[in-house]
Write an enzyme that holds these catalytic residues in place. Structure first.
Site, short mmCIF file in Angstrom:
data_model
loop_
_atom_site.label_atom_id
_atom_site.label_comp_id
_atom_site.label_asym_id
_atom_site.label_seq_id
_atom_site.Cartn_x
_atom_site.Cartn_y
_atom_site.Cartn_z
N TYR A 27 52.62 12.25 -28.11
CA TYR A 27 51.46 11.66 -28.77
C TYR A 27 51.28 10.20 -28.33
O TYR A 27 50.18 9.78 -27.97
CB TYR A 27 51.62 11.75 -30.29
CG TYR A 27 50.41 11.29 -31.07
CD1 TYR A 27 49.29 12.11 -31.21
CD2 TYR A 27 50.39 10.04 -31.67
CE1 TYR A 27 48.18 11.68 -31.92
CE2 TYR A 27 49.30 9.60 -32.39
CZ TYR A 27 48.19 10.43 -32.53
OH TYR A 27 47.09 10.00 -33.24
N LYS A 50 48.10 8.79 -26.14
CA LYS A 50 47.20 7.78 -26.69
C LYS A 50 47.23 6.49 -25.86
O LYS A 50 46.21 5.80 -25.74
CB LYS A 50 47.55 7.50 -28.15
CG LYS A 50 47.28 8.68 -29.08
CD LYS A 50 45.82 9.11 -29.05
CE LYS A 50 45.51 10.18 -30.07
NZ LYS A 50 44.07 10.56 -30.10
#
Length: 260
Positions: A149, A153
């Site tokens: 994640y 991002k």
């Protein structure tokens, strides 16, 4: 807010969470909005609420191309793109599978690339294109147990900056980097993780956030939607390549609780 009325916007991941909050805010401001998401109950609810919907798995180039073309036909063009489709998993390094990694990077980063690539000709042709990508505070500073994640991002910020340079002056491209929003589905996953890690209740976790965030509360999807609305507005026409923190001052070197 000037510059929202009459816009033609496509919101990926718009059937729930932050994406839905942004879709609702844009529509309230006078924009025509189409929502792109996977088939399911959430998308049916969004359709029942009056939104135009298109379906696609953002990992598929062919599905994305078809969905973007359909959205352009529904809206009569496209000048605004919000990239909010995303997934998360929370696991120790040794438990992360290759499938976990691939799914997260493919949805969060590859999906954003594919949708923007398909939408770019319409955004450029509009002469006032806007792209807003939903990154995360985890894209600013890697978070334990959020390896894929965090990487996705952070990559989204880099992608947005590359696109901002390439698509100027016809399109602005910016990122938002919010902290977790506990009322959303993904936010609930993070809240459950923090509850398990600390042994505390939801209330205790949220009270701790309020204690350490200078603005003395957790973030909401409305906070993120308001920032997205600004970046889409005419007032932000000279802002591009920016990653804007929507974090209540969490990244500041401040004295916890001093603002209370």
């Amino acid at each position: 807010m000037s510059g929202i009325d009459g816009r033609k916007a496509l919101v990926t991941g718009g059937a729930s969470g932050i994406g839905l909050g942004i879709a609702r805010r844009l529509r309230a401001g006078g924009a025509e909005v189409a929502v792109l998401d996977l088939p399911g109950d959430n998308l049916r609810d969004v359709r029942a609420d009056g939104f135009s919907v298109v379906t696609a798995d953002v990992r598929s180039r062919d599905e994305v191309a078809e969905a973007v073309a359909e959205a352009c036909e529904i809206l009569g063009g496209l000048d605004t793109l919000v990239l909010s489709a995303g997934v998360i998993h929370i696991k120790p390094l040794g438990e992360v599978t290759e499938e976990d990694w691939d799914l997260t990077l493919d949805v969060n980063l590859k999906g954003a690339f594919l949708v923007t690539q398909a939408a770019a000709p319409q955004l450029v042709a509009s002469g006032r294109g806007r792209v807003v990508a939903i990154s995360s505070d985890a894209g600013r500073c890697g978070v334990p147990l959020l390896h894929a994640y965090s990487a996705s991002k952070a990559g989204l910020i880099g992608l947005a900056q590359a696109l901002a340079s390439e698509l100027a002056p016809h399109v602005t491209v910016n990122c938002l980097c919010p902290v977790s929003t506990p009322e959303t589905g993904m936010g609930q996953q993070v809240l459950a993780w923090k509850r398990k890690a600390t042994g505390g209740s939801d209330r205790k976790v949220l009270d701790e956030i309020s204690r350490i965030f200078p603005m003395a509360r957790a973030g909401t999807s409305d906070d993120v939607a308001a920032a997205a609305e600004f970046l889409i507005s005419d007032g932000a026409g000279f802002i591009t390549g920016v990653a804007l923190d929507v974090d209540g001052g969490a990244a500041l070197n401040s004295l916890p609780g001093a603002a209370q």
